[in-house]
Design a protein around this motif. Structure first.
Motif, PDB file in Angstrom:
ATOM      1  N   THR A  15       0.327 -13.897   4.867  1.00 15.13           N
ATOM      2  CA  THR A  15       1.067 -14.008   5.783  1.00 15.13           C
ATOM      3  C   THR A  15       2.782 -14.132   5.647  1.00 15.13           C
ATOM      4  OG1 THR A  15       0.890 -16.156   6.927  1.00 15.13           O
ATOM      5  CG2 THR A  15      -0.688 -14.212   7.727  1.00 15.13           C
ATOM      6  N   SER A  16       3.091 -15.120   4.785  1.00 14.04           N
ATOM      7  CA  SER A  16       4.448 -15.894   4.243  1.00 14.04           C
ATOM      8  C   SER A  16       4.877 -14.411   3.073  1.00 14.04           C
ATOM      9  CB  SER A  16       3.875 -16.533   3.431  1.00 14.04           C
ATOM     10  OG  SER A  16       2.864 -16.658   2.499  1.00 14.04           O
ATOM     11  N   ASP A  17       3.849 -13.204   2.787  1.00 15.80           N
ATOM     12  CA  ASP A  17       4.616 -12.046   2.347  1.00 15.80           C
ATOM     13  C   ASP A  17       4.761 -10.842   2.693  1.00 15.80           C
ATOM     14  OD1 ASP A  17       3.319 -13.369  -0.318  1.00 15.80           O
ATOM     15  OD2 ASP A  17       1.569 -12.986  -0.016  1.00 15.80           O
ATOM     16  N   VAL A  18       4.587 -10.693   3.902  1.00 16.71           N
ATOM     17  CA  VAL A  18       4.739  -9.633   5.017  1.00 16.71           C
ATOM     18  C   VAL A  18       6.395  -9.853   4.777  1.00 16.71           C
ATOM     19  CG1 VAL A  18       5.191  -9.018   7.571  1.00 16.71           C
ATOM     20  CG2 VAL A  18       2.564 -10.276   6.414  1.00 16.71           C
ATOM     21  N   VAL A  19       7.475 -10.473   5.092  1.00 16.40           N
ATOM     22  CA  VAL A  19       8.349 -10.275   4.753  1.00 16.40           C
ATOM     23  C   VAL A  19       9.139  -9.286   3.824  1.00 16.40           C
ATOM     24  CG1 VAL A  19      11.195 -11.202   5.361  1.00 16.40           C
ATOM     25  CG2 VAL A  19       9.988 -11.228   6.850  1.00 16.40           C
ATOM     26  N   GLY A  20       8.551 -10.095   3.067  1.00 18.78           N
ATOM     27  CA  GLY A  20       8.367  -9.568   1.480  1.00 18.78           C
ATOM     28  C   GLY A  20       8.212  -8.048   1.053  1.00 18.78           C
ATOM     29  N   ILE A  21       6.902  -7.964   1.675  1.00 18.40           N
ATOM     30  CA  ILE A  21       6.422  -6.794   1.829  1.00 18.40           C
ATOM     31  C   ILE A  21       7.439  -5.798   2.120  1.00 18.40           C
ATOM     32  CG2 ILE A  21       4.113  -4.980   2.375  1.00 18.40           C
ATOM     33  CD1 ILE A  21       2.708  -7.309   2.142  1.00 18.40           C
ATOM     34  N   GLN A  22       7.761  -5.544   3.113  1.00 17.41           N
ATOM     35  CA  GLN A  22       8.613  -5.036   4.268  1.00 17.41           C
ATOM     36  C   GLN A  22      10.039  -4.938   3.237  1.00 17.41           C
ATOM     37  OE1 GLN A  22      10.556  -6.559   7.617  1.00 17.41           O
ATOM     38  NE2 GLN A  22       9.224  -4.235   8.466  1.00 17.41           N
ATOM     39  N   ARG A  23      10.755  -5.992   2.557  1.00 19.20           N
ATOM     40  CA  ARG A  23      10.933  -5.616   1.878  1.00 19.20           C
ATOM     41  C   ARG A  23      11.247  -4.946   1.300  1.00 19.20           C
ATOM     42  NH1 ARG A  23      12.196 -10.540   1.047  1.00 19.20           N
ATOM     43  NH2 ARG A  23      12.468 -11.439   2.699  1.00 19.20           N
ATOM     44  N   LEU A  24      10.613  -4.647   0.249  1.00 20.28           N
ATOM     45  CA  LEU A  24       9.895  -4.028  -0.986  1.00 20.28           C
ATOM     46  C   LEU A  24       9.660  -2.820  -0.754  1.00 20.28           C
ATOM     47  CD1 LEU A  24       8.810  -4.384  -3.921  1.00 20.28           C
ATOM     48  CD2 LEU A  24       6.920  -4.667  -2.588  1.00 20.28           C
ATOM     49  N   VAL A  25       9.507  -2.498   0.564  1.00 19.20           N
ATOM     50  CA  VAL A  25       8.894  -1.100   0.631  1.00 19.20           C
ATOM     51  C   VAL A  25      10.435  -0.363   1.263  1.00 19.20           C
ATOM     52  CG1 VAL A  25       6.734  -0.861   0.930  1.00 19.20           C
ATOM     53  CG2 VAL A  25       8.083  -1.319   2.840  1.00 19.20           C
ATOM     54  N   ALA A  26      11.184  -1.128   1.687  1.00 18.67           N
ATOM     55  CA  ALA A  26      12.429  -0.438   2.329  1.00 18.67           C
ATOM     56  C   ALA A  26      13.158   0.279   1.546  1.00 18.67           C
ATOM     57  CB  ALA A  26      13.695  -1.932   2.462  1.00 18.67           C
ATOM     58  N   GLY A  27      13.693   0.246   0.522  1.00 18.08           N
ATOM     59  CA  GLY A  27      14.158   1.028  -0.632  1.00 18.08           C
ATOM     60  C   GLY A  27      13.267   2.769  -0.553  1.00 18.08           C
ATOM     61  N   LEU A  28      12.060   2.490  -0.286  1.00 17.91           N
ATOM     62  CA  LEU A  28      11.081   3.604  -0.174  1.00 17.91           C
ATOM     63  C   LEU A  28      11.162   4.179   1.322  1.00 17.91           C
ATOM     64  CD1 LEU A  28       7.796   2.548  -1.812  1.00 17.91           C
ATOM     65  CD2 LEU A  28      10.178   3.750  -3.607  1.00 17.91           C
ATOM     66  N   VAL A  29      11.274   3.583   2.270  1.00 24.92           N
ATOM     67  CA  VAL A  29      11.717   4.225   3.566  1.00 24.92           C
ATOM     68  C   VAL A  29      12.528   4.447   3.733  1.00 24.92           C
ATOM     69  CG1 VAL A  29      11.795   2.771   5.609  1.00 24.92           C
ATOM     70  CG2 VAL A  29       9.743   2.213   4.529  1.00 24.92           C
ATOM     71  N   GLU A  30      14.223   4.024   2.942  1.00 25.75           N
ATOM     72  CA  GLU A  30      15.501   4.781   2.811  1.00 25.75           C
ATOM     73  C   GLU A  30      15.365   6.719   2.172  1.00 25.75           C
ATOM     74  OE1 GLU A  30      18.521   1.875   1.490  1.00 25.75           O
ATOM     75  OE2 GLU A  30      17.966   0.655   2.814  1.00 25.75           O
ATOM     76  N   ARG A  31      14.280   6.110   1.144  1.00 22.90           N
ATOM     77  CA  ARG A  31      14.592   7.815   0.626  1.00 22.90           C
ATOM     78  C   ARG A  31      13.491   8.360   1.393  1.00 22.90           C
ATOM     79  NH1 ARG A  31      14.600   4.125  -4.145  1.00 22.90           N
ATOM     80  NH2 ARG A  31      12.362   4.410  -4.673  1.00 22.90           N
ATOM     81  N   ILE A  33      10.517   8.333   1.586  1.00 23.20           N
ATOM     82  CA  ILE A  33       8.998   8.319   1.043  1.00 23.20           C
ATOM     83  C   ILE A  33       8.069   7.657   0.764  1.00 23.20           C
ATOM     84  CG2 ILE A  33       7.819   7.533  -1.182  1.00 23.20           C
ATOM     85  CD1 ILE A  33      10.229   8.126  -2.661  1.00 23.20           C
ATOM     86  N   LEU A  34       8.364   6.742   2.071  1.00 26.80           N
ATOM     87  CA  LEU A  34       7.142   5.924   3.072  1.00 26.80           C
ATOM     88  C   LEU A  34       7.422   6.222   4.362  1.00 26.80           C
ATOM     89  CD1 LEU A  34       6.461   2.804   0.824  1.00 26.80           C
ATOM     90  CD2 LEU A  34       4.505   4.671   1.313  1.00 26.80           C
ATOM     91  N   LEU A  35       6.967   5.800   5.295  1.00 26.87           N
ATOM     92  CA  LEU A  35       7.088   5.360   6.525  1.00 26.87           C
ATOM     93  C   LEU A  35       7.275   4.141   7.525  1.00 26.87           C
ATOM     94  CD1 LEU A  35       4.420   8.144   8.613  1.00 26.87           C
ATOM     95  CD2 LEU A  35       7.093   8.496   7.947  1.00 26.87           C
ATOM     96  N   GLY A  36       8.794   4.055   8.078  1.00 29.52           N
ATOM     97  CA  GLY A  36       8.456   2.590   7.839  1.00 29.52           C
ATOM     98  C   GLY A  36       7.562   2.022   8.695  1.00 29.52           C
ATOM     99  N   LYS A  37       7.212   0.452   8.600  1.00 35.69           N
ATOM    100  CA  LYS A  37       6.344   0.488   9.824  1.00 35.69           C
ATOM    101  C   LYS A  37       7.791  -0.908  10.640  1.00 35.69           C
ATOM    102  CE  LYS A  37       1.995   1.628   7.753  1.00 35.69           C
ATOM    103  NZ  LYS A  37       1.460   1.904   6.790  1.00 35.69           N
ATOM    104  N   THR A  77       0.976   1.965   1.356  1.00 37.07           N
ATOM    105  CA  THR A  77       1.567   1.572   1.436  1.00 37.07           C
ATOM    106  C   THR A  77       2.083   1.194  -0.307  1.00 37.07           C
ATOM    107  OG1 THR A  77       1.598   0.614   3.890  1.00 37.07           O
ATOM    108  CG2 THR A  77       3.860  -0.015   2.182  1.00 37.07           C
ATOM    109  N   LEU A  78       1.564   1.827  -0.977  1.00 35.67           N
ATOM    110  CA  LEU A  78       1.624   1.340  -2.378  1.00 35.67           C
ATOM    111  C   LEU A  78       3.954   1.595  -2.451  1.00 35.67           C
ATOM    112  CD1 LEU A  78       0.408   0.628  -4.998  1.00 35.67           C
ATOM    113  CD2 LEU A  78       0.380   3.042  -5.332  1.00 35.67           C
ATOM    114  N   ALA A  79       3.616   0.664  -3.585  1.00 36.92           N
ATOM    115  CA  ALA A  79       5.313   0.028  -3.543  1.00 36.92           C
ATOM    116  C   ALA A  79       4.884  -0.672  -5.029  1.00 36.92           C
ATOM    117  CB  ALA A  79       5.856   0.038  -1.971  1.00 36.92           C
ATOM    118  N   VAL A  80       5.892  -0.298  -5.861  1.00 39.27           N
ATOM    119  CA  VAL A  80       6.829  -1.605  -6.757  1.00 39.27           C
ATOM    120  C   VAL A  80       8.298  -0.792  -7.189  1.00 39.27           C
ATOM    121  CG1 VAL A  80       6.048  -1.225  -9.621  1.00 39.27           C
ATOM    122  CG2 VAL A  80       4.432  -0.202  -8.236  1.00 39.27           C
TER     123      VAL A  80
END
Length: 181
Positions: A15-31, A33-37, A77-80
């Motif tokens: 659970t402590s990773d969730v904010v980091g996951i959201q931050r990691l995918v944010a750039g892909l959401v902006e582009r 490529i992924l839908l925001g969650k 939600t695959l993101a690197v």
């Protein structure tokens, strides 16, 4: 599960990773490529995620395995992180999600992606219609999950899927034989 690579560690998300996951995918959401969650959705699904963590504790990759049916799961939600692209992080995450899928008894994995070449190299192939039996379709269509709707290629999610390719992989057992259903 904890897998140490040379430069990073793969592990189940916490659970402590969730904010980091959201931050990691944010750039892909902006582009687009992924839908925001929403954060709540990520917390609800945290048990589906595998993360890659650099030695300094920074999340550098993530991916989720969502079970859709008895034999079917979705890589989601695959993101690197950009700085870690082309260093095997995505490949390692997908491989771990496949191991998790096999442990759950799944024989097929679905993904909806712009990264067709990446998934093709991992054994996925583009799919068309009719990949589940009519009775299974009738059950899946009742799901409120957008990923299931994308798998079924329902009209209401067409704006989400434009430009994406629906792909499927048949998983192999330990003995190398492909599971067929």
């Amino acid at each position: 599960m904890l897998i140490r690579m040379d430069e990073y560690t793969l592990r189940r998300a916490r659970t402590s990773d969730v904010v980091g996951i959201q931050r990691l995918v944010a750039g892909l959401v902006e582009r687009r490529i992924l839908l925001g969650k929403e954060l709540v959705v990520l917390y609800e699904a945290v048990q589906e995620f595998v993360v890659a963590e650099a030695s300094d504790g920074t999340l550098i990759g993530c991916g989720a395995l969502h079970v859709m049916w008895e034999d079917l799961g979705e890589v989601r939600t695959l993101a690197v992180a950009d700085a870690w692209l082309h260093r095997g992080v995505g490949r390692a995450i997908v491989a771990e999600l496949e191991r998790n899928a096999l442990e759950l008894g799944l024989s097929r994995l679905f993904c909806l992606t712009f990264e067709v070449d990446f998934f093709t190299r991992r054994g996925f192939a583009p799919i068309g219609e009719g990949i589940v039996a009519d009775d299974v379709y009738a059950q899946l269509v009742r799901s409120p999950d957008e990923g299931v709707a994308e798998f079924l290629d329902l009209a209401r999610v067409k704006p989400n899927t434009l430009g994406n390719t629906r792909m499927l992989k048949l998983l192999a057992r330990d003995d190398g034989h492909t599971l067929e259903r």
